[in-house]
Motif scaffolding. Structure first.
Motif, PDB file in Angstrom:
ATOM      1  N   ILE B 116      -1.422   4.294  -8.746  1.00  0.00           N
ATOM      2  CA  ILE B 116      -0.360   4.740  -9.426  1.00  0.00           C
ATOM      3  C   ILE B 116       0.707   5.453  -8.376  1.00  0.00           C
ATOM      4  CG2 ILE B 116       0.351   6.741 -11.022  1.00  0.00           C
ATOM      5  CD1 ILE B 116      -1.267   4.613 -12.663  1.00  0.00           C
ATOM      6  N   LYS B 117       0.257   6.323  -7.429  1.00  0.00           N
ATOM      7  CA  LYS B 117       1.181   7.045  -6.637  1.00  0.00           C
ATOM      8  C   LYS B 117       1.537   6.392  -5.449  1.00  0.00           C
ATOM      9  CE  LYS B 117       3.477  10.679  -8.387  1.00  0.00           C
ATOM     10  NZ  LYS B 117       4.721  10.562  -8.967  1.00  0.00           N
ATOM     11  N   GLY B 118       0.483   5.846  -4.978  1.00  0.00           N
ATOM     12  CA  GLY B 118       0.439   5.220  -3.679  1.00  0.00           C
ATOM     13  C   GLY B 118      -0.128   6.215  -2.471  1.00  0.00           C
ATOM     14  N   VAL B 119      -0.451   5.791  -1.500  1.00  0.00           N
ATOM     15  CA  VAL B 119      -1.120   6.584  -0.363  1.00  0.00           C
ATOM     16  C   VAL B 119      -0.015   7.405   0.634  1.00  0.00           C
ATOM     17  CG1 VAL B 119      -2.635   6.579   1.676  1.00  0.00           C
ATOM     18  CG2 VAL B 119      -3.137   5.166  -0.341  1.00  0.00           C
ATOM     19  N   GLU B 122       3.302   5.754   0.458  1.00  0.00           N
ATOM     20  CA  GLU B 122       3.506   4.171   0.405  1.00  0.00           C
ATOM     21  C   GLU B 122       3.767   3.554  -0.988  1.00  0.00           C
ATOM     22  OE1 GLU B 122       3.598   2.476   3.712  1.00  0.00           O
ATOM     23  OE2 GLU B 122       3.853   4.440   4.308  1.00  0.00           O
ATOM     24  N   THR B 123       4.136   2.326  -0.914  1.00  0.00           N
ATOM     25  CA  THR B 123       4.127   1.706  -2.392  1.00  0.00           C
ATOM     26  C   THR B 123       2.903   1.843  -3.217  1.00  0.00           C
ATOM     27  OG1 THR B 123       5.459  -0.011  -1.173  1.00  0.00           O
ATOM     28  CG2 THR B 123       4.901  -0.455  -3.442  1.00  0.00           C
ATOM     29  N   PRO B 124       2.914   2.112  -4.479  1.00  0.00           N
ATOM     30  CA  PRO B 124       1.643   2.318  -5.332  1.00  0.00           C
ATOM     31  C   PRO B 124       0.995   0.609  -5.337  1.00  0.00           C
ATOM     32  CG  PRO B 124       3.396   3.413  -6.241  1.00  0.00           C
ATOM     33  CD  PRO B 124       4.171   2.691  -5.152  1.00  0.00           C
ATOM     34  N   TRP B 125      -0.372   1.006  -5.289  1.00  0.00           N
ATOM     35  CA  TRP B 125      -1.147  -0.531  -5.137  1.00  0.00           C
ATOM     36  C   TRP B 125      -0.870  -1.169  -6.474  1.00  0.00           C
ATOM     37  CZ3 TRP B 125      -6.384   1.216  -3.165  1.00  0.00           C
ATOM     38  CH2 TRP B 125      -6.298   1.870  -1.711  1.00  0.00           C
ATOM     39  N   LYS B 212      -0.470   0.369   6.565  1.00  0.00           N
ATOM     40  CA  LYS B 212      -0.657   2.087   6.761  1.00  0.00           C
ATOM     41  C   LYS B 212      -1.272   2.640   5.807  1.00  0.00           C
ATOM     42  CE  LYS B 212       4.185   3.293   8.496  1.00  0.00           C
ATOM     43  NZ  LYS B 212       5.213   3.768   7.883  1.00  0.00           N
ATOM     44  N   ASP B 213      -1.372   2.085   4.604  1.00  0.00           N
ATOM     45  CA  ASP B 213      -2.244   2.748   3.327  1.00  0.00           C
ATOM     46  C   ASP B 213      -3.637   2.196   3.350  1.00  0.00           C
ATOM     47  OD1 ASP B 213      -1.392   0.263   2.653  1.00  0.00           O
ATOM     48  OD2 ASP B 213      -0.511   1.191   0.692  1.00  0.00           O
ATOM     49  N   PHE B 214      -4.289   1.587   4.569  1.00  0.00           N
ATOM     50  CA  PHE B 214      -5.615   1.239   4.524  1.00  0.00           C
ATOM     51  C   PHE B 214      -6.560   2.423   4.445  1.00  0.00           C
ATOM     52  CE2 PHE B 214      -9.391   0.515   7.083  1.00  0.00           C
ATOM     53  CZ  PHE B 214     -10.210  -0.212   6.378  1.00  0.00           C
ATOM     54  N   ARG B 215      -7.614   2.522   3.879  1.00  0.00           N
ATOM     55  CA  ARG B 215      -8.411   3.691   3.892  1.00  0.00           C
ATOM     56  C   ARG B 215      -9.985   3.053   4.094  1.00  0.00           C
ATOM     57  NH1 ARG B 215      -4.381   5.719   5.236  1.00  0.00           N
ATOM     58  NH2 ARG B 215      -3.376   7.472   4.594  1.00  0.00           N
ATOM     59  N   ILE B 216     -10.655   3.886   4.611  1.00  0.00           N
ATOM     60  CA  ILE B 216     -12.193   3.645   4.658  1.00  0.00           C
ATOM     61  C   ILE B 216     -12.886   4.723   3.573  1.00  0.00           C
ATOM     62  CG2 ILE B 216     -14.263   3.852   5.919  1.00  0.00           C
ATOM     63  CD1 ILE B 216     -12.450   3.719   8.588  1.00  0.00           C
ATOM     64  N   PHE B 217     -13.461   4.042   2.641  1.00  0.00           N
ATOM     65  CA  PHE B 217     -14.061   4.708   1.583  1.00  0.00           C
ATOM     66  C   PHE B 217     -15.514   4.834   2.157  1.00  0.00           C
ATOM     67  CE2 PHE B 217     -10.853   5.142  -1.917  1.00  0.00           C
ATOM     68  CZ  PHE B 217      -9.850   4.362  -1.293  1.00  0.00           C
ATOM     69  N   TRP B 218     -15.583   6.055   2.806  1.00  0.00           N
ATOM     70  CA  TRP B 218     -16.873   6.448   3.298  1.00  0.00           C
ATOM     71  C   TRP B 218     -17.737   7.308   2.332  1.00  0.00           C
ATOM     72  CZ3 TRP B 218     -17.862   4.621   8.311  1.00  0.00           C
ATOM     73  CH2 TRP B 218     -18.906   4.950   8.986  1.00  0.00           C
ATOM     74  N   ASP B 219     -18.839   6.614   1.605  1.00  0.00           N
ATOM     75  CA  ASP B 219     -19.718   7.167   0.553  1.00  0.00           C
ATOM     76  C   ASP B 219     -20.818   7.591   1.277  1.00  0.00           C
ATOM     77  OD1 ASP B 219     -20.998   7.891  -1.429  1.00  0.00           O
ATOM     78  OD2 ASP B 219     -20.909   6.101  -2.512  1.00  0.00           O
TER      79      ASP B 219
END
Lengths: 429, 429
Positions: B116-119, B122-125, B212-219
């Motif tokens: 919705i907002k972007g990281v 950055e542009t919202p996905w 730039k808005d790549f994120r690792i989702f580390w669970d």
């Protein structure tokens, strides 16, 4: 005292000098009062302390469905919690989903669902160039903040004593398919304290929206929050989910409520009530989002409240704490300001707020001066979308949190500031 | 017993007839076992019953910041709860936000925020034509379900004993800016039970994403969930938030954890740990979404656990309950299947799952036959994006919930079904 506008220039100057001296006197005291948020006070929280003991390590922590409430499972809430919320929401269990502790959170997530997935298979709102919500004003700042967050355009609708301007609403909703929602606090509204009359609720149910995915966001935050014990001094509301179903538009409304101001804000129960179609649609999101909300807290609430009689009795204890505070506000404003012709205010029979209107163009200045004197009030404009009060006159008074003695002092400061700022405004002319 | 593929046709028929009789015998018993979800068992839940008594109506319910935990306030969690979660998440309080009870809920909401907002501006996905996530496989079904919900395309990445295929990941992440995320369960992974080695974690931190808005989702769901008391039998992990900061990419990772499998699933605490920039970005959403999560439950957890020694001791009690169940699985599979050449499985030192690989093209049939015999297993394909296991061979075994005696019976049924389905498969050829 005469009305300020009837005073001569000399009288105005004399009064202004007197008020300025008083203000200076208060300002230098370094006081600190907070009338900014609708927070229960300590005595109210103490009413629910039994909640802290009602479950313990000896308790049977299984729900009626036989599920261990300490473990995963039951995404939509245990059946007895639905029954409990249904008692005061006036909805059937099949129309209820129990979420976590915050109804605001449900509203946010519901709009997120509309944005991402769309309502019952309609185009997701994030794929539509313009999404608009109608906002009866003055209203609840956090509703408007949600719209701002999601980039939803807000349109002001005047809110009167019997409800919002239904002709205006009908005109928008039935002719513009970019109108996707409306925020309503139908009972003891925030901040006016108005309750929608029967005709208003019926007109809501009879809306024939141009957009199939138009939804009424019915935030029944103060459904049980009367100030007076006598039934004739309590506002009653037609139940909207049933009414919409009755007239053939069962899916048009999402209704929200919580126990935040019944037990512990932030640690209560919150629920949505809506049609079975909508329930199914929302559960699609819920099942992905979470395995299940806190069932122990659900059990805790059910065990504490038992039945509707206990709920009513509990809420009357809240009323007994709040009523003297509201009456202190009414009395003080009456005594200090009523003869001066510089302000008006509402006298709600429930809820958490009193709406105060100062002279046009003075609210910001009043709130600024109050802050200088150590009195924190909800920021000016907060009760309007985009923080833009077109008249710069609405001020939300939240009397619940301070103790009576402090509230008295705070109100005297408030009235002093209102007088001073008003007189300056009059002299400008 | 010889390997099945080395049996003659006659031997195969004889074995198949024997197994079919046994299966028929079991099927008619109408048994009911559940090895489908990673749920703690009753004895594990009992370990935390002290939580039900630790706070009562006599307790001081203020947090260190002096706020009454029964009331509104503190959107990001009380400081002592951050310190508590930080103890086992190995993060500083400034990098932590405490949410409600569910880390899955945080992951969902975090992706909703990105959509919705972007990281970080950055542009919202949701405004980007294609958003893709990398998914080490086999993996956690609920991660994949979140991607499906949001319409995020998933790409399989092989997961080996030391972590996922880092060359493949680097190639994707550094050359394709539609790759916005990767799901990782870095320790005792679901379902394989593998833990990323130091080099894998370092390579993650050294990624130079095209987006730039790549994120690792580390669970880090199983960070404290060892099965063995001896340190040399426990897996350790380099702390990713600090590592990313150290190499100059502080914002690249969102890390998640909860106490769901330490105290009560659904009624625990969940938190995110990430850079201060990301914290600020996420708090923008959080502040609109909710006034504050359940601080009483935060206080409850802090009071119950006290310090890291208590946490470790508590988790060892869990291990003592789980270890015999895991070992029963290892022993039974070994005894029943190891010589037959029809299956392989992992032997994790922690977590909640054992990953089982049957012959290609048999997993669905095995799970279907298990269901007929009254044994519920996670649906075939669940451990792969879109429920598509390319080999139809991966089965997730969740041994935590059943009692030891039931587990033994369930495993025997499972092994019987694996044998029967495998032999049929071999005879098809």
């Amino acid at each position: 005292m005469k009305k300020y506008i009837e005073l001569s220039k000399e009288e105005l100057i004399k009064e202004k000098n007197k008020l300025e001296k008083e203000f200076e006197n208060v300002r230098t005291k370094g006081l600190s009062f907070d009338m900014s948020r609708g927070k229960p006070c300590k005595e109210q929280l103490d009413l629910s302390m039994g909640m802290m003991d009602i479950l313990n390590s000896k308790s049977d922590l299984r729900c009626e469905q036989g599920i261990d409430c300490r473990n995963y499972g039951i995404v939509d809430g245990i059946i007895e919690a639905k029954r409990f919320m249904g008692l005061f929401m006036e909805n059937e269990t099949k129309n209820i989903i129990i979420y976590g502790a915050s109804s605001l959170n449900i509203m946010f997530d519901t709009i997120a669902h509309c944005m991402i997935k769309g309502v019952l298979g309609e185009t997701p709102w994030c794929k539509i160039p313009k999404v608009k919500f109608l906002c009866p004003v003055p209203g609840y700042d956090r509703h408007f903040a949600i719209c701002e967050y999601f980039g939803i355009e807000m349109i002001n609708i005047p809110l009167y004593e019997n409800g919002p301007d239904m002709d205006m609403i009908r005109n928008y909703v039935e002719n513009d398919d970019s109108i996707k929602g409306i925020w309503c606090v139908p009972k003891y509204s925030n901040p006016l304290g108005y309750s929608y009359c029967d005709d208003t609720v019926r007109q809501f149910a009879l809306l024939k929206p141009k957009a199939k995915d138009f939804r009424i966001f019915w935030d029944n935050a103060y459904c049980m929050h009367h100030l007076y014990p006598n039934k004739k001094d309590q506002d009653y509301l037609i139940e909207i989910v049933a009414e919409c179903e009755r007239v053939g538009s069962p899916d048009m409304v999402y209704k929200f409520a919580s126990t935040s101001k019944m037990t512990f804000p932030g640690a209560g129960l919150a629920a949505i009530a809506t049609s079975e179609n909508n329930i199914k649609d929302l559960e699609e999101q819920l099942r992905i989002q979470i395995i299940g909300h806190d069932k122990l807290n659900q059990l805790r609430h059910v065990s504490f409240f038992k039945d509707i009689d206990h709920i009513i009795a509990h809420m009357m204890k809240h009323a007994n704490i709040l009523r003297p505070k509201f009456e202190l506000v009414f009395d003080t404003l009456e005594k200090e300001l009523s003869s001066l012709g510089i302000a008006s205010w509402t006298k709600p029979k429930g809820g958490y707020f009193i709406s105060f209107n100062s002279m046009n163009g003075t609210a910001k200045e009043i709130i600024k001066c109050c802050a200088e004197a150590g009195l924190k009030i909800t920021p000016a404009g907060a009760t309007y979308p985009y923080h833009k009060d077109p008249n710069d006159s609405n001020i939300r008074i939240a009397p619940s949190f301070p103790e009576l003695y402090d509230l008295k002092e705070a109100l005297l400061i408030f009235c002093l500031v209102v007088k001073l700022v008003s007189i300056k405004k009059i002299m400008e002319k």
